[in-house]
Enzyme design. Structure first.
Site, PDB file in Angstrom:
ATOM      1  N   SER A  56       0.836  -1.207   0.000  1.00 41.76           N
ATOM      2  CA  SER A  56       0.000   0.000   0.000  1.00 41.76           C
ATOM      3  C   SER A  56       0.873   1.260   0.000  1.00 41.76           C
ATOM      4  CB  SER A  56      -0.966   0.012   1.187  1.00 41.76           C
ATOM      5  OG  SER A  56      -0.273   0.164   2.410  1.00 41.76           O
ATOM      6  N   HIS A  57       2.168   1.126   0.330  1.00 45.68           N
ATOM      7  CA  HIS A  57       3.068   2.287   0.292  1.00 45.68           C
ATOM      8  C   HIS A  57       4.293   2.015  -0.574  1.00 45.68           C
ATOM      9  CE1 HIS A  57       0.298   3.491   3.383  1.00 45.68           C
ATOM     10  NE2 HIS A  57       0.716   4.737   3.203  1.00 45.68           N
ATOM     11  N   ARG A 100       2.147   4.003  -4.924  1.00 43.95           N
ATOM     12  CA  ARG A 100       2.135   5.429  -4.562  1.00 43.95           C
ATOM     13  C   ARG A 100       2.609   6.339  -5.699  1.00 43.95           C
ATOM     14  NH1 ARG A 100      -0.991   6.857  -0.085  1.00 43.95           N
ATOM     15  NH2 ARG A 100      -1.499   4.802   0.667  1.00 43.95           N
ATOM     16  N   HIS A 150       2.193  14.675   2.390  1.00 45.55           N
ATOM     17  CA  HIS A 150       2.621  13.403   2.986  1.00 45.55           C
ATOM     18  C   HIS A 150       1.789  12.247   2.457  1.00 45.55           C
ATOM     19  CE1 HIS A 150       4.695  10.945   5.791  1.00 45.55           C
ATOM     20  NE2 HIS A 150       5.110  11.959   6.526  1.00 45.55           N
ATOM     21  N   THR A 199      -5.876   9.137   9.007  1.00 45.66           N
ATOM     22  CA  THR A 199      -5.523   7.751   9.319  1.00 45.66           C
ATOM     23  C   THR A 199      -4.323   7.710  10.271  1.00 45.66           C
ATOM     24  OG1 THR A 199      -4.492   7.781   7.131  1.00 45.66           O
ATOM     25  CG2 THR A 199      -6.542   6.586   7.338  1.00 45.66           C
ATOM     26  N   GLY A 220      -4.753   3.386   2.090  1.00 49.70           N
ATOM     27  CA  GLY A 220      -4.174   2.760   0.897  1.00 49.70           C
ATOM     28  C   GLY A 220      -4.655   1.317   0.743  1.00 49.70           C
ATOM     29  N   GLU A 221      -4.885   0.646   1.845  1.00 51.28           N
ATOM     30  CA  GLU A 221      -5.346  -0.748   1.800  1.00 51.28           C
ATOM     31  C   GLU A 221      -6.761  -0.804   1.226  1.00 51.28           C
ATOM     32  OE1 GLU A 221      -4.381  -4.303   1.807  1.00 51.28           O
ATOM     33  OE2 GLU A 221      -2.927  -2.994   2.794  1.00 51.28           O
ATOM     34  N   ARG A 235       5.294 -13.169  16.949  1.00 49.01           N
ATOM     35  CA  ARG A 235       6.305 -12.507  16.141  1.00 49.01           C
ATOM     36  C   ARG A 235       6.429 -11.041  16.512  1.00 49.01           C
ATOM     37  NH1 ARG A 235       5.130  -8.982  11.888  1.00 49.01           N
ATOM     38  NH2 ARG A 235       3.226  -9.298  10.674  1.00 49.01           N
ATOM     39  N   PRO A 253       6.735  -7.077  15.542  1.00 47.38           N
ATOM     40  CA  PRO A 253       6.437  -6.208  14.421  1.00 47.38           C
ATOM     41  C   PRO A 253       7.713  -6.013  13.608  1.00 47.38           C
ATOM     42  CG  PRO A 253       5.823  -5.156  16.503  1.00 47.38           C
ATOM     43  CD  PRO A 253       6.487  -6.435  16.840  1.00 47.38           C
ATOM     44  N   GLN A 266       9.074  -8.114  11.683  1.00 47.25           N
ATOM     45  CA  GLN A 266       9.710  -9.386  11.328  1.00 47.25           C
ATOM     46  C   GLN A 266       9.304  -9.800   9.914  1.00 47.25           C
ATOM     47  OE1 GLN A 266       9.600 -11.907  14.784  1.00 47.25           O
ATOM     48  NE2 GLN A 266       9.446 -13.688  13.465  1.00 47.25           N
ATOM     49  N   ARG A 268       8.382  -7.810   7.583  1.00 44.43           N
ATOM     50  CA  ARG A 268       9.001  -6.841   6.672  1.00 44.43           C
ATOM     51  C   ARG A 268      10.467  -7.198   6.408  1.00 44.43           C
ATOM     52  NH1 ARG A 268      10.768  -2.086   7.308  1.00 44.43           N
ATOM     53  NH2 ARG A 268      10.499  -1.820   9.547  1.00 44.43           N
TER      54      ARG A 268
HETATM   55  P1  NDP Z   1      -0.532  -2.812   9.421  1.00 41.96           P
HETATM   56  O1  NDP Z   1      -1.738  -3.038  10.205  1.00 41.96           O
HETATM   57  O2  NDP Z   1      -0.355  -3.537   8.154  1.00 41.96           O
HETATM   58  O3  NDP Z   1       0.799  -3.138  10.269  1.00 41.96           O
HETATM   59  C1  NDP Z   1       1.210  -2.347  11.265  1.00 41.96           C
HETATM   60  C2  NDP Z   1       2.382  -2.811  12.086  1.00 41.96           C
HETATM   61  O4  NDP Z   1       2.009  -3.954  12.824  1.00 41.96           O
HETATM   62  C3  NDP Z   1       3.617  -3.194  11.296  1.00 41.96           C
HETATM   63  O5  NDP Z   1       4.727  -2.737  12.026  1.00 41.96           O
HETATM   64  C4  NDP Z   1       3.512  -4.711  11.253  1.00 41.96           C
HETATM   65  O6  NDP Z   1       4.760  -5.361  11.110  1.00 41.96           O
HETATM   66  C5  NDP Z   1       2.916  -5.013  12.601  1.00 41.96           C
HETATM   67  N1  NDP Z   1       2.189  -6.265  12.603  1.00 41.96           N
HETATM   68  C6  NDP Z   1       1.217  -6.663  11.747  1.00 41.96           C
HETATM   69  N2  NDP Z   1       0.783  -7.896  12.082  1.00 41.96           N
HETATM   70  C7  NDP Z   1       1.485  -8.286  13.166  1.00 41.96           C
HETATM   71  C8  NDP Z   1       1.503  -9.460  13.980  1.00 41.96           C
HETATM   72  N3  NDP Z   1       0.693 -10.478  13.731  1.00 41.96           N
HETATM   73  N4  NDP Z   1       2.368  -9.526  15.012  1.00 41.96           N
HETATM   74  C9  NDP Z   1       3.197  -8.487  15.273  1.00 41.96           C
HETATM   75  N5  NDP Z   1       3.219  -7.351  14.537  1.00 41.96           N
HETATM   76  C10 NDP Z   1       2.395  -7.249  13.504  1.00 41.96           C
HETATM   77  O7  NDP Z   1      -0.375  -1.215   9.155  1.00 41.96           O
HETATM   78  P2  NDP Z   1      -1.423  -0.138   8.696  1.00 41.96           P
HETATM   79  O8  NDP Z   1      -2.274  -0.682   7.600  1.00 41.96           O
HETATM   80  O9  NDP Z   1      -2.111   0.429   9.862  1.00 41.96           O
HETATM   81  O10 NDP Z   1      -0.431   0.982   8.090  1.00 41.96           O
HETATM   82  C11 NDP Z   1       0.340   0.683   6.945  1.00 41.96           C
HETATM   83  C12 NDP Z   1       1.268   1.824   6.624  1.00 41.96           C
HETATM   84  O11 NDP Z   1       0.529   2.942   6.208  1.00 41.96           O
HETATM   85  C13 NDP Z   1       2.150   2.300   7.766  1.00 41.96           C
HETATM   86  O12 NDP Z   1       3.465   2.155   7.338  1.00 41.96           O
HETATM   87  C14 NDP Z   1       1.792   3.760   7.947  1.00 41.96           C
HETATM   88  O13 NDP Z   1       2.880   4.627   8.228  1.00 41.96           O
HETATM   89  C15 NDP Z   1       1.216   4.111   6.596  1.00 41.96           C
HETATM   90  N6  NDP Z   1       0.300   5.234   6.732  1.00 41.96           N
HETATM   91  C16 NDP Z   1       0.732   6.478   6.392  1.00 41.96           C
HETATM   92  C17 NDP Z   1      -0.107   7.545   6.568  1.00 41.96           C
HETATM   93  C18 NDP Z   1       0.312   8.943   6.276  1.00 41.96           C
HETATM   94  O14 NDP Z   1      -0.459   9.852   6.512  1.00 41.96           O
HETATM   95  N7  NDP Z   1       1.482   9.205   5.773  1.00 41.96           N
HETATM   96  C19 NDP Z   1      -1.463   7.387   7.065  1.00 41.96           C
HETATM   97  C20 NDP Z   1      -1.776   6.027   7.424  1.00 41.96           C
HETATM   98  C21 NDP Z   1      -0.925   4.989   7.247  1.00 41.96           C
HETATM   99  P3  NDP Z   1       5.148  -5.994   9.671  1.00 41.96           P
HETATM  100  O15 NDP Z   1       5.352  -4.824   8.773  1.00 41.96           O
HETATM  101  O16 NDP Z   1       6.372  -6.805   9.905  1.00 41.96           O
HETATM  102  O17 NDP Z   1       3.980  -6.847   9.256  1.00 41.96           O
HETATM  103  O1  PYC Z   2      -2.814   4.876   3.585  1.00 42.91           O
HETATM  104  O2  PYC Z   2      -4.008   6.040   5.033  1.00 42.91           O
HETATM  105  C1  PYC Z   2      -3.112   5.929   4.193  1.00 42.91           C
HETATM  106  C2  PYC Z   2      -2.310   7.129   3.900  1.00 42.91           C
HETATM  107  C3  PYC Z   2      -2.655   8.417   4.058  1.00 42.91           C
HETATM  108  C4  PYC Z   2      -1.589   9.176   3.664  1.00 42.91           C
HETATM  109  C5  PYC Z   2      -0.627   8.302   3.294  1.00 42.91           C
HETATM  110  N1  PYC Z   2      -1.080   7.050   3.452  1.00 42.91           N
END
Ligand code: NDP
Ligand code: PYC
Length: 343
Positions: free
Chosen positions: A51-52, A56, A124, A164, A191-192, A308, A310, A312, A314
């Site tokens: 999603s990122h 993007r 951003h 978000t 993004g998801e 696991r 977080p 791991q 990745r």
């Molecule tokens: P996720 O729910 O996919 O994952 C979030 C975190 O949880 C990660 O560090 C992930 O590690 C960890 N995780 C997931 N599953 C497990 C598990 N079973 N056990 C332990 N840890 C776990 O993230 P989001 O969908 O909430 O966000 C995704 C991205 O979107 C983020 O990087 C965020 O910065 C970005 N974002 C950016 C925004 C902006 O405004 N710029 C706004 C919103 C989101 P791992 O990666 O290893 O799975």
């Molecule tokens: O995926 O929520 C999101 C997001 C917002 C800005 C960047 N990513």
């Protein structure tokens, strides 16, 4: 480049980088910005954060085409107080502003034990983990926060107030990758939901509401309505905290103000980001090694029972991508290839 069995396009990370830079330059971004922005997309793709990743490129090209981004902004770094760094991004993407300020932030954290950096006036769309991972790789504990556009309803309501609003945390680990987590305070990142919409897939009914405040599995309807916070009132309070820390505290926009400033153009969020860096040596002095080892005991207790950490997933994805490259979904690749490319 090659085609995989499912019709996806396999690219090396260098090919992803070259493509990302070319599209960003083709969209009109200055070279410094294109290089900095492309690097975060390569990192997202490399680490299995689709999603990122290079999805993007469509988002960035859209923000540029709609006039939301200053394509050649030169970030201006200042020091409002001894332990504070401020980078005025001049309306450009956040990645270059972070790059320009991060050295000074790390230096101040080492000098004073703790330091904070505000990125102001940036656009951003990126994940936050590259920033906290970079700082944690240098031995610092790091936190990052940014609001986005008002897309998310507070717990108990159905009208968007919050962005978000991700929270990212990085912790240095002796001899290994840092402990990092980074997640949106919404049920999922927007993004998801966008990826579900593109794939014509339903979303779980607890991700959001339609424009009438009803739960729905229709991704398009959630995008037009309101997303939910994660964890009910707890995620809601954290989302509010992010608004405050990376909005009013640093003199920048809340998510409601950001979406108003967008004026319906459909661009990425405009506003600020707060990054805090802490040097463990500040509190611990010579005892830093002993106390970081106690943290390792906690990580062992987590992993020792099969849970696991977080990041791991990745880091494992990173190892695979460095060896084998990454596979881009065919429709995404096609859409990216329709964008103009520059040199
Ligand atoms: P996720 O729910 O996919 O994952 C979030 C975190 O949880 C990660 O560090 C992930 O590690 C960890 N995780 C997931 N599953 C497990 C598990 N079973 N056990 C332990 N840890 C776990 O993230 P989001 O969908 O909430 O966000 C995704 C991205 O979107 C983020 O990087 C965020 O910065 C970005 N974002 C950016 C925004 C902006 O405004 N710029 C706004 C919103 C989101 P791992 O990666 O290893 O799975
Ligand atoms: O995926 O929520 C999101 C997001 C917002 C800005 C960047 N990513």
């Amino acid at each position: 480049m090659s085609e995989d069995q499912a019709g996806g396009v396999r690219l090396t990370l260098d090919e992803v980088r070259t493509l990302a830079r070319a599209v960003l330059l083709g969209a009109g971004l200055s070279r410094d910005h294109a290089v900095a922005v492309a690097e975060t997309m390569v990192a997202g793709e490399r680490d299995g954060c689709t999603s990122h990743g290079i999805y993007r490129l469509l988002v960035a090209a859209n923000s540029i085409a709609r006039g939301v981004v200053a394509t050649d902004a030169v970030p201006v770094v200042s020091e409002p107080a001894r332990a504070l760094v401020k980078v005025d991004g001049g309306g450009g993407f956040a990645q270059l502003a972070f790059e320009r300020g991060r050295g000074l932030l790390a230096e101040k954290a080492r000098n004073y034990g703790i330091a904070a950096m505000a990125l102001n006036n940036v656009v951003h769309f990126a994940a936050l983990w590259p920033e906290v991972e970079t700082l944690a790789s240098e031995g610092l504990v790091a936190l990052a926060f940014t609001p986005s556009h008002a897309w998310v309803a507070p717990a108990g309501g159905t009208e968007p107030v919050f962005g978000t609003n991700p929270i990212a945390f990085g912790w240095p680990r002796p001899g290994g990758h840092p402990f990092v987590f980074d997640f949106a305070t919404s049920a999922v990142a927007r993004g998801e939901i966008e990826l579900h919409r593109r794939a014509g897939k339903p979303v779980p009914d607890d991700w959001g509401y339609d424009a009438n405040g009803q739960s729905t599995t229709d991704a398009e309807a959630v995008l037009a309505g309101a997303m939910r916070t994660f964890g009910g009132h707890k995620g809601s309070a954290l989302a509010a905290m992010v608004e405050l820390l990376a909005g009013p505290l640093i003199g920048d926009m809340t998510s409601r103000e950001s979406i108003a400033a967008d004026r319906g153009r459909g661009g990425s969020p405009i506003g600020g980001e707060l990054i805090v860096a802490i040097d463990p040596v500040g509190f611990l002095g010579d005892a830093v090694t002993e106390h970081l080892a106690r943290a390792e005991a906690m990580f062992d207790a987590i992993e020792g029972q099969g849970a696991r950490l977080p990041s791991q997933r990745r880091y494992a994805a990173r190892d695979r991508s460095l060896a084998d490259g990454v596979v881009i979904a065919p429709a995404l690749y096609r859409d990216i290839m329709t964008l103009p490319q520059g040199e």
